[in-house]
Design a protein around this motif. Structure first.
Motif: not given
Length: 321
Positions: A17-40
């Motif tokens: 998905e990350r390598a495909r031009a039509d799906t790599n936008a799915l990773f636009d929120f990765e920084d937000e996800y990684l900045s949150a504490p691990e857990g639920i």
């Protein structure tokens, strides 16, 4: 599948998905996800639940997951009983990180939307106030959760004090008979998991960007999770074990058993069907969203046929202007 096999297959799908031009936008929120504490974050909407919450509170208290890795958000909405005192007491004595949101409006969609704005962990799950979870539930969800995944848990019905493995568990299990990981293109295998209430854990960034429809009196969960899938086409993952069991309590006045008039049940389903048909041209025939909607449309039409087969005296007359 083993945990290592699940993780390896999911990473393979994500890398494609990350390598495909039509799906790599799915990773636009990765920084937000990684900045949150691990857990639920665990969101529990509560409306007059004081008499029904004991098992839930005990199950939250006894979770095997490190308490630093989860929080419970009680979203009180329209409570007229002792629910407020009960959850405040739990917050004071349990040692569980607890937040309490209060509103006089009895609307579960509004309560969930509000609670999502306060969730602080990477992952979020929902539990109804009259249900409860197994000791390893949250730990398993955190173990399997990641940036691109919706984790599907096992579900057992509790009726009359007895455990019953009903249709819900069967339809979930059927979708994962050959693999515990499904890419978005495989949604036709596991779409039924998105039509069941609860049993799902997803990244908080996903859930925050979709809203429960406060105007629907029925099937708001189905519409919400359809919208989540449409927006993010997540990878769907299920545990290889049964450590994560959601116990769904069914009683005379629960939503899953309440006698509701035909029109009240049918109208929200027509709203979803209208959305499916209006949005069909937005996606090519082989798009994951179209695959999902084809299956969902058939399921909704089948349920409407079943509703229509009820005796006439059980149906609410259609109100005309």
């Amino acid at each position: 599948m083993t945990y290592d096999e699940i993780i390896a297959l999911r990473e393979l799908i994500s890398n494609v998905e990350r390598a495909r031009a039509d799906t790599n936008a799915l990773f636009d929120f990765e920084d937000e996800y990684l900045s949150a504490p691990e857990g639920i974050s665990v969101i529990v909407p509560v409306c007059n639940g004081a008499a029904e919450m004991d098992e839930l509170l005990i199950s939250l208290l006894n979770q095997s997951l490190d308490r630093k890795k989860f929080e419970v958000i009680f979203a009180l909405n329209g409570c007229q009983d002792d629910s407020r005192a009960l959850v405040h007491h739990f917050a004071e004595v349990s040692g569980v990180d607890t937040r309490i949101l209060e509103s006089d409006i009895a609307n579960v969609a509004v309560a969930r939307n509000k609670a999502l704005r306060h969730a602080r962990f990477q992952l979020t799950t929902f539990i109804d106030h009259d249900d409860h979870i197994s000791r390893g539930y949250l730990q398993e969800c955190v173990k399997l959760g990641d940036y691109r995944s919706v984790v599907i848990s096992n579900i057992i019905k509790v009726e009359g004090g007895k455990l019953v493995e009903d249709y819900a568990q069967k339809v979930v299990s059927q979708g994962f008979e050959t693999s515990c990981v499904h890419s978005p293109d495989d949604i036709w295998l596991c779409y039924r998991a998105y039509t069941l209430n609860a049993i799902k854990t997803a990244p908080t960034y996903m859930l925050r960007r979709v809203k429960y429809d406060k105007n629907l009196s029925h099937s708001e969960d189905v519409k919400y999770w359809r919208d989540v899938f449409h927006a993010f086409t997540p990878i769907t993952v299920k545990s290889p074990t049964r450590l994560d069991i959601y116990y769904r309590k069914v009683h005379a006045h629960s939503l899953s058993r309440r006698d509701t008039a035909f029109y009240s049940q049918a109208k929200p389903r027509f709203v979803i069907l209208d959305s499916i048909r209006k949005e069909a041209e937005n996606y090519p025939c082989d798009a994951p969203q179209r695959k999902f909607d084809v299956q969902l449309e058939k399921l909704i039409l089948d349920t409407l046929v079943n509703l229509c087969s009820r005796p006439v005296n059980e149906q609410e007359p259609v109100k005309r202007a």
